[in-house]
Design a protein around this motif. Structure first.
Motif, PDB file in Angstrom:
ATOM      1  N   VAL A   1      55.114 -64.485  37.530  1.00  0.00           N
ATOM      2  CA  VAL A   1      53.651 -64.571  37.648  1.00  0.00           C
ATOM      3  C   VAL A   1      53.030 -63.230  37.243  1.00  0.00           C
ATOM      4  N   PRO A   2      52.577 -63.102  35.991  1.00  0.00           N
ATOM      5  CA  PRO A   2      51.911 -61.860  35.562  1.00  0.00           C
ATOM      6  C   PRO A   2      50.469 -61.805  36.089  1.00  0.00           C
ATOM      7  N   LEU A   3      50.126 -60.688  36.733  1.00  0.00           N
ATOM      8  CA  LEU A   3      48.801 -60.467  37.304  1.00  0.00           C
ATOM      9  C   LEU A   3      47.961 -59.623  36.359  1.00  0.00           C
ATOM     10  N   GLU A   4      46.796 -60.146  35.993  1.00  0.00           N
ATOM     11  CA  GLU A   4      45.874 -59.445  35.090  1.00  0.00           C
ATOM     12  C   GLU A   4      44.813 -58.690  35.883  1.00  0.00           C
ATOM     13  N   GLN A   5      44.474 -57.501  35.421  1.00  0.00           N
ATOM     14  CA  GLN A   5      43.312 -56.807  35.969  1.00  0.00           C
ATOM     15  C   GLN A   5      42.069 -57.294  35.230  1.00  0.00           C
ATOM     16  N   LEU A   6      40.961 -57.409  35.949  1.00  0.00           N
ATOM     17  CA  LEU A   6      39.723 -57.941  35.399  1.00  0.00           C
ATOM     18  C   LEU A   6      38.701 -56.815  35.187  1.00  0.00           C
ATOM     19  N   GLN A   7      37.543 -57.177  34.631  1.00  0.00           N
ATOM     20  CA  GLN A   7      36.450 -56.222  34.476  1.00  0.00           C
ATOM     21  C   GLN A   7      35.539 -56.291  35.702  1.00  0.00           C
TER      22      GLN A   7
ATOM     23  N   SER B   1      35.122 -59.256  38.785  1.00  0.00           N
ATOM     24  CA  SER B   1      35.855 -59.137  40.048  1.00  0.00           C
ATOM     25  C   SER B   1      35.495 -57.859  40.786  1.00  0.00           C
ATOM     26  N   ASN B   2      35.583 -57.908  42.102  1.00  0.00           N
ATOM     27  CA  ASN B   2      35.489 -56.702  42.924  1.00  0.00           C
ATOM     28  C   ASN B   2      36.822 -56.420  43.607  1.00  0.00           C
ATOM     29  N   LEU B   3      37.913 -57.005  43.086  1.00  0.00           N
ATOM     30  CA  LEU B   3      39.213 -56.878  43.735  1.00  0.00           C
ATOM     31  C   LEU B   3      40.226 -56.114  42.887  1.00  0.00           C
ATOM     32  N   VAL B   4      40.679 -56.688  41.787  1.00  0.00           N
ATOM     33  CA  VAL B   4      41.697 -56.051  40.949  1.00  0.00           C
ATOM     34  C   VAL B   4      41.093 -55.763  39.580  1.00  0.00           C
ATOM     35  N   VAL B   5      40.670 -54.513  39.366  1.00  0.00           N
ATOM     36  CA  VAL B   5      40.006 -54.146  38.116  1.00  0.00           C
ATOM     37  C   VAL B   5      40.644 -52.944  37.429  1.00  0.00           C
ATOM     38  N   GLY B   6      41.616 -52.322  38.055  1.00  0.00           N
ATOM     39  CA  GLY B   6      42.236 -51.153  37.442  1.00  0.00           C
ATOM     40  C   GLY B   6      43.671 -50.987  37.878  1.00  0.00           C
ATOM     41  N   LEU B   7      44.303 -49.965  37.347  1.00  0.00           N
ATOM     42  CA  LEU B   7      45.728 -49.733  37.590  1.00  0.00           C
ATOM     43  C   LEU B   7      46.026 -49.565  39.080  1.00  0.00           C
ATOM     44  N   GLY B   8      45.190 -48.807  39.776  1.00  0.00           N
ATOM     45  CA  GLY B   8      45.419 -48.606  41.202  1.00  0.00           C
ATOM     46  C   GLY B   8      45.361 -49.900  41.990  1.00  0.00           C
ATOM     47  N   ASP B   9      44.443 -50.792  41.601  1.00  0.00           N
ATOM     48  CA  ASP B   9      44.340 -52.089  42.268  1.00  0.00           C
ATOM     49  C   ASP B   9      45.575 -52.944  41.996  1.00  0.00           C
ATOM     50  N   VAL B  10      46.063 -52.899  40.763  1.00  0.00           N
ATOM     51  CA  VAL B  10      47.277 -53.640  40.426  1.00  0.00           C
ATOM     52  C   VAL B  10      48.453 -53.129  41.254  1.00  0.00           C
ATOM     53  N   ARG B  11      48.576 -51.799  41.349  1.00  0.00           N
ATOM     54  CA  ARG B  11      49.666 -51.215  42.129  1.00  0.00           C
ATOM     55  C   ARG B  11      49.587 -51.668  43.597  1.00  0.00           C
TER      56      ARG B  11
ATOM     57  N   LEU C   1      43.883 -55.423  27.640  1.00  0.00           N
ATOM     58  CA  LEU C   1      43.505 -54.169  26.985  1.00  0.00           C
ATOM     59  C   LEU C   1      42.011 -53.897  27.092  1.00  0.00           C
ATOM     60  N   THR C   2      41.190 -54.941  27.074  1.00  0.00           N
ATOM     61  CA  THR C   2      39.748 -54.736  27.198  1.00  0.00           C
ATOM     62  C   THR C   2      39.396 -54.196  28.578  1.00  0.00           C
ATOM     63  N   ALA C   3      39.934 -54.819  29.624  1.00  0.00           N
ATOM     64  CA  ALA C   3      39.672 -54.342  30.983  1.00  0.00           C
ATOM     65  C   ALA C   3      40.222 -52.928  31.171  1.00  0.00           C
ATOM     66  N   MET C   4      41.376 -52.668  30.575  1.00  0.00           N
ATOM     67  CA  MET C   4      41.988 -51.331  30.636  1.00  0.00           C
ATOM     68  C   MET C   4      41.047 -50.283  30.033  1.00  0.00           C
ATOM     69  N   GLU C   5      40.504 -50.568  28.862  1.00  0.00           N
ATOM     70  CA  GLU C   5      39.612 -49.623  28.187  1.00  0.00           C
ATOM     71  C   GLU C   5      38.325 -49.408  28.979  1.00  0.00           C
ATOM     72  N   VAL C   6      37.816 -50.462  29.600  1.00  0.00           N
ATOM     73  CA  VAL C   6      36.600 -50.335  30.408  1.00  0.00           C
ATOM     74  C   VAL C   6      36.812 -49.326  31.535  1.00  0.00           C
ATOM     75  N   GLN C   7      38.039 -49.282  32.074  1.00  0.00           N
ATOM     76  CA  GLN C   7      38.351 -48.364  33.166  1.00  0.00           C
ATOM     77  C   GLN C   7      38.725 -46.963  32.673  1.00  0.00           C
ATOM     78  N   GLY C   8      38.770 -46.766  31.365  1.00  0.00           N
ATOM     79  CA  GLY C   8      39.162 -45.468  30.827  1.00  0.00           C
ATOM     80  C   GLY C   8      40.644 -45.182  31.002  1.00  0.00           C
TER      81      GLY C   8
END
Length: 285
Positions: free
Chosen positions: A156-162, A166-176, A193-200
């Motif tokens: 089950v691959p979990l995607e980070q959102l923009q 979402s207000n839950l999983v939007v960046g690397l720290g949230d995924v971790r 990659l789009t959500a990743m770039e949004v988070q810098g």
């Protein structure tokens, strides 16, 4: 010349929302795409439309036969969950139970489709409630779903959102946090990659943090636009591919050309994206 080839490319069917499943498959066939990210929603397939497992299995077997006739296979199954009637963190227990049951069915469906990956994201908690409460409910729901995934041998691959999604999983720290809190070996990472770039953030950071738990990549230009048409530019787009190659990533890329501007003619944007991958980025057939 890239070591990632067009045979390693999958396509998500979301922008084909106003076209039939057969049209989508024929479009992929014309593009030379063999990997199908099967979007679990109408007009393709929605498990809620079938009164029992037998009826659903019949439909899925027919869909699988249509793909195999075109030398295509499902690389990941993406049941639609971004919105009602599903949510991982809503305080309504009936909604939570429905969502868990939906994923139980999704794991069954994946086996019929010959696929061992089922995509997930966190969705959003109600924004007028405490994020911490919503995140806890999401973790609890994920634990149940991942217990089912382990029993069914499903990754089950979990995607980070923009942030607008979402207000839950939007960046690397949230995924971790989610991977650590759920604690399942079957919960992996899908880097959008789009959500990743949004988070810098950058792709190397995800490999540094998660290593071989990076299971899936949603690839596009900025704002999920046609590759080569957005703000990233050739160097960045090629850099994403190069980072995957540097880490011996074997699961390819999943094109998420996903915007309502493409709904009228989804084939044309994918023609241009595939041309760019071949001619500009050097992905061989």
């Amino acid at each position: 010349m890239s070591t990632i080839a067009m045979r390693d490319v999958s396509v998500m069917g979301t922008s084909y929302v106003h076209h039939s499943f057969e049209y989508f498959l024929d479009s992929m066939c014309e593009l030379g795409i063999h990997g199908i990210d099967l979007w679990g929603a109408e007009p393709f397939y929605c498990r809620l439309d079938y009164p029992d497992s037998h009826s659903a299995m019949q439909r899925l077997r027919k869909m699988r036969a249509e793909m195999e006739a075109r030398d295509q296979r499902v690389t990941i199954y993406t049941p639609e969950t971004l919105g009602y009637p599903f949510n991982f963190s809503d305080p309504n227990p009936a909604l939570t139970l429905r969502t868990i049951e939906y994923f139980k069915w999704a794991f069954e469906d994946a086996h019929v489709l010959g696929c061992n990956r089922v995509f997930i994201n966190s969705g959003s908690g109600l924004r007028d409630l405490s994020r911490e409460e919503s995140l806890k409910r999401c973790v609890d729901t994920f634990r149940v779903i991942l217990d089912l995934a382990e029993a069914e041998d499903i990754i089950v691959p979990l995607e980070q959102l923009q942030p607008y999604e979402s207000n839950l999983v939007v960046g690397l720290g949230d995924v971790r946090h989610m991977l650590e809190a759920v604690g399942s070996p079957n919960l992996r990472v899908c880097v959008d990659l789009t959500a990743m770039e949004v988070q810098g953030e950058d792709l190397e950071q995800y490999f540094d943090a998660f290593g071989d738990k990076v299971e899936w990549i949603h690839y596009s230009d900025s704002h999920h636009e046609v590759v080569g048409s957005g703000a990233y530019g050739r160097d960045k787009l090629a850099g994403f591919i190069r980072t995957l190659e540097d880490h011996d990533f074997e699961n390819g890329i999943d094109l998420e050309i996903n915007d309502s501007i493409y709904w009228e003619d989804p084939h044309g944007p994918h023609v241009e994206t595939c041309r760019y991958l071949r001619e500009e980025l050097g992905l061989r057939d």
